[in-house]
Scaffold this active site. Structure first.
Site, short mmCIF file in Angstrom:
data_model
loop_
_atom_site.label_atom_id
_atom_site.label_comp_id
_atom_site.label_asym_id
_atom_site.label_seq_id
_atom_site.Cartn_x
_atom_site.Cartn_y
_atom_site.Cartn_z
N ARG A 59 0.86 -1.51 -0.16
CA ARG A 59 -0.54 -0.04 0.30
C ARG A 59 0.92 1.70 0.33
NH1 ARG A 59 -3.65 2.29 4.70
NH2 ARG A 59 -5.34 3.72 3.65
N HIS A 63 0.78 4.56 -2.27
CA HIS A 63 0.89 5.78 -2.48
C HIS A 63 2.12 6.65 -2.55
CE1 HIS A 63 -2.97 5.43 0.77
NE2 HIS A 63 -3.36 4.70 -0.61
N ASN A 91 -3.39 8.66 4.22
CA ASN A 91 -2.19 7.48 4.70
C ASN A 91 -2.11 7.54 6.03
OD1 ASN A 91 -1.16 8.11 2.42
ND2 ASN A 91 -0.33 9.33 2.13
N HIS A 188 -5.83 -5.73 -3.27
CA HIS A 188 -6.30 -6.06 -1.66
C HIS A 188 -6.01 -6.94 -1.50
CE1 HIS A 188 -8.51 -1.91 -3.13
NE2 HIS A 188 -7.44 -1.56 -2.50
#
Length: 317
Positions: A59, A63, A91, A188
């Site tokens: 992740r 990001h 975040n 995911h």
């Protein structure tokens, strides 16, 4: 003729300039040949103590690349009046930054000032997938670290409430296709989501419906049990699929059963082309792994604005 010749020379110069700056799996072959292994060791050690590390690292990489390109700006700490990306609302739940710190420390001991923080993030994401049972790949390297990190820019990140048009625009702005969208959403398969990320689907979905009708009824009921309308448990939430510590294609299988968490997951079933891809990857783990590697390399190559190698991943010199 002279103008044409000059134009040709300039074109060649530009091509050479681009190629010398291009990412390469062999970037550290001579300057730091142990780079990959050092990062892998740091990820392995962290995983032995915390099963949530792989999801966190994957992740983190997403990001980072979706804001200012893959330049490690997500690692910078807030300073003075500047609120950095890691403190932006999307975040706040990012973690495992210490894994990058540990890898960087080991790399600085072995090859001082050579390996960028941005490359470490990309390598760690690859290791997170591979060490969770997923595919491995040669990571193209040579990214540079940026000096700018602003929390306000995290608004650019695709939200879990996005519909297919919003997702297409977000990915398209970064040179990623609808195919990449479906494939990268499969990330995911690792991880956990807080109630706030999917509350919109289980409470007051619309004026007519309390619950999103695309959700499997029993699955929706279980989510409502975990996340009641006025939930006050800070860390309440649900795993992203039934095998949250294993990199597999169960995410796609659950999505087809109406058991996805985010609106953005469900959105993948709202166009014939993306729905077809979801069905394809739900059926074949082999095809999914091949596609994931290609899309990850593509995403991790989004150009950043960095031009240096930070000695400390959390701050500029």
């Amino acid at each position: 003729m002279n103008v044409y010749f000059l134009s040709l020379i300039l074109t060649v110069i530009l091509v050479i300039s681009f190629n010398t700056e291009a990412l390469s799996p062999h970037y550290y072959d001579h300057s730091c040949p142990q780079a990959d292994q050092i990062v892998t060791n740091a990820v392995k050690k962290a995983m032995s103590n915390d099963k949530t590390v792989p999801a966190a690292l994957l992740r983190m990489h997403f990001h980072d690349c979706f804001v200012r390109g893959c330049d490690a700006s997500v690692l910078l700490d807030s300073k003075g009046k500047n609120k950095a990306e890691k403190d932006g609302p999307p975040n706040i739940s990012l973690h495992a930054f210490y894994v990058i710190d540990n890898a960087k420390k080991a790399l600085e001991e072995q090859c001082p000032g050579v390996v960028s923080c941005a490359d470490i993030v990309s390598l760690a994401a690859r290791d997170a997938v591979a060490l969770s049972g997923g595919p491995t790949w040669e990571v193209p390297k040579g990214r540079k670290d940026g000096r700018v990190s602003k929390a306000i820019e995290t608004r650019q990140l695709p939200a879990p409430t996005f519909n297919i048009s919003q997702l297409q625009q977000s990915f398209g702005q970064r040179g990623l296709s609808m195919h990449d969208l479906v494939v990268l959403s499969g990330g995911h398969t690792l991880g956990f989501a807080h109630c706030s990320s999917f509350q919109n689907r289980i409470n007051n979905f619309s004026t007519q419906k309390q619950v999103d009708p695309t959700l499997n009824p029993s699955f929706a009921a279980s989510l409502k049990g975990i996340c009641p309308a006025h939930n006050k448990a800070k860390n309440a939430g649900a795993t992203m699929d039934a095998s949250t510590t294993s990199f597999d294609n169960i995410y796609y299988k659950m999505l087809m059963q109406g058991k996805s968490l985010f609106s953005s997951d469900q959105a993948l079933l709202t166009t014939p082309s993306t729905k077809k891809l979801v069905a394809k990857y739900a059926t074949s783990m082999e095809e999914y792994e091949r596609a994931f590697v290609k899309s990850m390399i593509k995403m991790s190559s989004i150009s950043g604005n960095g031009n240096e190698v930070r000695l400390n991943c959390r701050r500029v010199r």
